[in-house]
Design an enzyme around this catalytic site. Structure first.
Site, short mmCIF file in Angstrom:
data_model
loop_
_atom_site.label_atom_id
_atom_site.label_comp_id
_atom_site.label_asym_id
_atom_site.label_seq_id
_atom_site.Cartn_x
_atom_site.Cartn_y
_atom_site.Cartn_z
N HIS A 82 -11.83 12.23 1.70
CA HIS A 82 -11.88 10.85 2.19
C HIS A 82 -11.77 10.72 3.70
O HIS A 82 -12.46 9.91 4.31
CB HIS A 82 -10.73 10.09 1.54
CG HIS A 82 -10.69 8.63 1.84
ND1 HIS A 82 -11.72 7.77 1.53
CD2 HIS A 82 -9.73 7.86 2.42
CE1 HIS A 82 -11.40 6.54 1.90
NE2 HIS A 82 -10.21 6.57 2.46
N ARG A 141 -2.60 10.67 6.48
CA ARG A 141 -2.71 9.27 6.93
C ARG A 141 -2.28 8.30 5.84
O ARG A 141 -2.63 8.49 4.67
CB ARG A 141 -4.16 8.97 7.32
CG ARG A 141 -4.40 7.50 7.65
CD ARG A 141 -5.82 7.25 8.10
NE ARG A 141 -6.80 7.27 7.04
CZ ARG A 141 -7.12 6.23 6.27
NH1 ARG A 141 -6.52 5.06 6.43
NH2 ARG A 141 -8.06 6.35 5.34
N GLN A 172 -7.88 14.69 4.31
CA GLN A 172 -7.26 13.88 3.25
C GLN A 172 -8.16 13.76 2.02
O GLN A 172 -9.33 13.40 2.14
CB GLN A 172 -6.97 12.48 3.78
CG GLN A 172 -6.35 11.57 2.74
CD GLN A 172 -5.78 10.30 3.36
OE1 GLN A 172 -6.54 9.38 3.68
NE2 GLN A 172 -4.49 10.26 3.55
N PHE A 213 0.86 -1.18 0.00
CA PHE A 213 0.00 0.00 0.00
C PHE A 213 0.90 1.24 0.00
O PHE A 213 2.05 1.17 0.42
CB PHE A 213 -0.89 0.01 1.26
CG PHE A 213 -2.37 0.02 0.96
CD1 PHE A 213 -2.96 -0.98 0.21
CD2 PHE A 213 -3.19 1.03 1.47
CE1 PHE A 213 -4.33 -0.98 -0.06
CE2 PHE A 213 -4.57 1.04 1.22
CZ PHE A 213 -5.13 0.03 0.45
N LEU A 261 -15.30 5.68 -3.73
CA LEU A 261 -13.89 5.29 -3.62
C LEU A 261 -13.48 4.18 -4.59
O LEU A 261 -14.22 3.22 -4.80
CB LEU A 261 -13.58 4.83 -2.20
CG LEU A 261 -12.07 4.75 -1.93
CD1 LEU A 261 -11.47 6.13 -1.76
CD2 LEU A 261 -11.76 3.90 -0.72
N ARG A 271 -0.74 9.35 -0.23
CA ARG A 271 -1.98 9.83 -0.85
C ARG A 271 -1.94 11.31 -1.20
O ARG A 271 -2.47 11.73 -2.22
CB ARG A 271 -3.16 9.58 0.10
CG ARG A 271 -3.48 8.13 0.17
CD ARG A 271 -4.58 7.84 1.14
NE ARG A 271 -4.92 6.43 1.05
CZ ARG A 271 -5.82 5.83 1.81
NH1 ARG A 271 -6.46 6.51 2.74
NH2 ARG A 271 -6.07 4.56 1.66
N GLU A 322 -7.24 1.93 -2.80
CA GLU A 322 -5.80 1.97 -3.04
C GLU A 322 -5.25 0.57 -3.31
O GLU A 322 -4.15 0.41 -3.84
CB GLU A 322 -5.13 2.57 -1.80
CG GLU A 322 -3.68 2.91 -1.99
CD GLU A 322 -3.15 3.77 -0.87
OE1 GLU A 322 -3.89 4.63 -0.35
OE2 GLU A 322 -1.97 3.60 -0.50
N HIS A 325 -8.40 11.49 -1.05
CA HIS A 325 -7.90 10.23 -1.60
C HIS A 325 -7.71 10.44 -3.10
O HIS A 325 -8.56 11.05 -3.75
CB HIS A 325 -8.94 9.13 -1.34
CG HIS A 325 -8.44 7.75 -1.56
ND1 HIS A 325 -8.13 7.26 -2.81
CD2 HIS A 325 -8.19 6.73 -0.69
CE1 HIS A 325 -7.72 6.01 -2.70
NE2 HIS A 325 -7.74 5.66 -1.42
#
Ligand SMILES: Cc1cc2nc3c(=O)[nH]c(=O)nc-3n(C[C@H](O)[C@H](O)[C@H](O)COP(=O)(O)OP(=O)(O)OC[C@H]3O[C@@H](n4cnc5c(N)ncnc54)[C@H](O)[C@@H]3O)c2cc1C
Length: 572
Positions: free
Chosen positions: A350, A385, A235, A122, A251, A285, A254, A237
């Site tokens: 996000h 994050r 954040q 990730f 979404l 991100r 990821e 995304h």
């Protein structure tokens, strides 16, 4: 009072039934507390159920070189060193144990050949670290925690919305709520309250978040006197759906990039080579979102204003097995087969890094007896994050919040609830019914989303944020004039008018914090201050209510102990 209101009493009241709330509730029960869990939708429908990619924990099942120190370093680096380092340390240390425990409670993860929990790559994680169940990890997590909690015996109050925290002097004493179905009010008395209500994505127009994310818990805690931390860090995304319009923002996990997905612009260029040649699609991100945004802004975007994300070079069976939800999502909603062609993606609001300020060991806020965990709380993720670090956050700090809340409940006497305060909160909540004419809450919500999207979005300037603050003042005046028709029974307009109050408070906290932080760091990008500043790197923004006013101050961050500095230095 007892005649007027239905009343329930618990040692610990947990507000929110996502991963954080459920994990807190289980722990409080195990410590012998009586526990009530309140949620505004149905049990099992919290945001956590939508989580796709996985839970980050240095289990070392796939990459044996991993370990808590590397996870700690990745989290601090991803958060641009603004994280609460003690929270980042506890999180990295405890996450593997929490995942193992989840497995013992019945969660069925994808497996390695030798039968261990499988882990995938990730963004921002040095090693393959995300424990997952295809792209439906959140569902497995919620199911497991819910079964465990119900079996252990917590009381659940579903479709019940908290509108005010009640206090006894300085300490928390419970909460006032209403049943969404009948509109009747209900009082909860409790020695400890755990706030686990999630984030505030619904204040932006393009968002991956569901209707529940209206910042209620942060606003309720703020109203009760708790401090909010680093609210400017929101954040975006990098990969949400951009087409068709009805699903814009939904979404695209990821995990697509984790499984080898490649990003290209309309000319076919793999543009991440220009922005982060080392990590490419697996960059953090904030970097990937800004890269896609820039490609579109500079005319290299796709037909519908995004970038192409392609996983079709992998075998079709593999894609369907590892990304079943994505396969169906694109097939059904956009008529795109991701096993044969690319998806169109763009940034979507996000996650909220900012939130209720808590103490690392106990998750207690600055109000005695009020604890917070999960997305409603702040500190762990700093300025940005890493994917997967939320689900592990819920488990680690949910458990800590539940334990500390139970301990607190054992140490204090039963609080007294002031009846006049309850009546006052009830009157405020019913006010929109008193006006025969007035504004429609949906119009205010639409305008708020537009302002936050355009003026307090991925890129910010002083001028834009000042304009947004002016607009927020106007929205507050409009909200004071909202009128609701119909009865209190399942009245969505009324629900929204109450949620709007939370959204406006928290949006103001975001905008005020974004205005003063004159630097770019993590998810906060100021066009007029494009570089990080050493001075701001030492400071946290703190929002607090003083009387009716929202105040903002900066606290100097505590010095990191030598042993942790050493880890960061070594791992570099
Ligand atoms: C589509 C999607 C995919 C994601 N994938 C991942 C992933 O793979 N890995 C990862 O780490 N993170 C992921 N995230 C982020 C992660 O899912 C969330 O940050 C996390 O689930 C938040 O959990 P929580 O327990 O804090 O809140 P939630 O799960 O949102 O629960 C909030 C609870 O509070 C209740 N509530 C809210 N307001 C009130 C009120 N006023 N009164 C009563 N109850 C209230 C709600 O009803 C709900 O029960 C994803 C997020 C999204 C949107």
């Amino acid at each position: 009072m007892s005649e007027k209101f239905e009343t329930h009493e618990h040692d610990v009241l947990v507000i929110g039934a996502g991963g954080a709330g459920l994990r807190a509730a289980i722990e409080a029960l195990e410590q012998g507390a009586s526990v009530g869990v309140v949620c505004k939708s149905l049990l099992g429908k919290a945001h956590t159920v939508m989580a796709e990619g996985g839970i980050a924990a240095a289990m070392c099942n796939v990459d044996s070189a991993d370990g808590w120190k590397t996870h700690f370093r990745d989290t601090m680096f991803g958060g641009k060193y603004l994280n609460n380092w003690r929270m980042a340390q506890l999180h990295a240390l405890e996450a593997p144990e929490r995942v193992n425990e989840l497995e013992q409670w019945g969660a069925l993860f994808d497996r390695t050949q030798d039968g261990n929990i499988l882990q995938r790559a990730f963004g921002g994680h040095t090693y393959k670290r995300l424990c997952h169940v295809g792209d439906r990890t959140g569902l497995e997590m919620i199911r497991t925690l819910q079964d465990r909690g119900v079996h252990k015996g917590f009381d659940v109050y579903m479709e019940c919305t908290i509108v005010r925290l009640l206090k006894d002097g300085d300490r928390v004493a419970g909460a006032l709520a209403y049943w969404r179905e009948q509109g009747r009010f209900v009082v909860f008395k409790a020695k400890s309250v755990v706030m686990a209500t999630g984030g505030i994505g619904k204040a932006w127009r393009i968002t991956s978040n569901s209707w529940e994310y209206t910042g209620d818990g942060m606003a309720l805690a703020y109203e009760a006197g708790a401090e909010l931390l680093d609210m400017e860090f929101v954040q975006f995304h990098p990969t949400g759906m951009v087409w068709p319009p009805g699903v814009q923002g939904l979404l695209v996990t990821e995990a697509v990039r984790g499984e080898g997905g490649i990003l290209r612009n309309k000319t076919g260029e793999r543009f991440m080579e220009r922005y982060d040649p080392k990590r490419m699609e697996l960059s953090t991100r904030d970097v990937v979102a800004r890269s896609i945004y820039t490609e579109v802004k500079e005319g290299r975007g796709t037909e519908h204003g995004g970038a192409f994300l392609d996983i079709s070079h992998k075998p079709a069976d593999y894609v369907k097995k590892k990304l079943p939800s994505m396969y169906h999502q694109f097939k059904e909603l956009a008529d795109v087969d991701i096993t044969t062609g690319p998806m169109e993606v763009g940034p979507t609001c996000h996650y909220m890094m900012g939130g209720i300020r808590v103490e690392a060991e106990t998750a207690q806020s600055t109000v005695p007896g009020l604890f917070a965990a999960g997305e409603a709380a702040a500190g762990l993720h700093g300025a940005n994050r890493l994917g997967g670090n939320s689900l592990s956050d819920l488990l680690v700090f949910g458990r800590r919040a539940g334990a500390a809340a139970a301990k607190h409940a054992k140490e204090v006497s039963a609080p007294t609830v002031d009846a006049t305060k309850i009546l006052e909160a009830e009157r405020d909540a019913l006010e929109p019914f008193q006006r025969k004419t007035g504004e429609n809450p949906y119009a205010i919500h639409r305008d708020l989303q537009e302002v936050m999207q355009n003026l307090v979005g991925i890129y910010r300037t002083r001028e834009d944020v000042r304009t947004a603050l002016g607009e927020l003042e106007k929205f507050k005046a409009r909200l004071a004039n909202v009128s609701i028709e119909g009865s209190r029974m399942f009245n969505p307009g009324w629900h929204l008018s109450l949620e709007l109050k939370s959204m406006l408070t928290i949006s103001e906290a975001v905008a005020r914090s974004a205005l003063v932080r004159e630097e770019s760091r993590g998810a906060h990008s100021r066009i007029d201050f494009p570089e990080p500043s050493a001075e701001w790197g030492k400071k946290n923004n703190i929002i607090k209510r003083e009387g009716a006013a929202m105040t903002l101050r900066q606290d100097t961050r505590p010095e990191m102990p030598e042993e942790l500095k050493q880890i960061l230095a070594e791992e570099k």
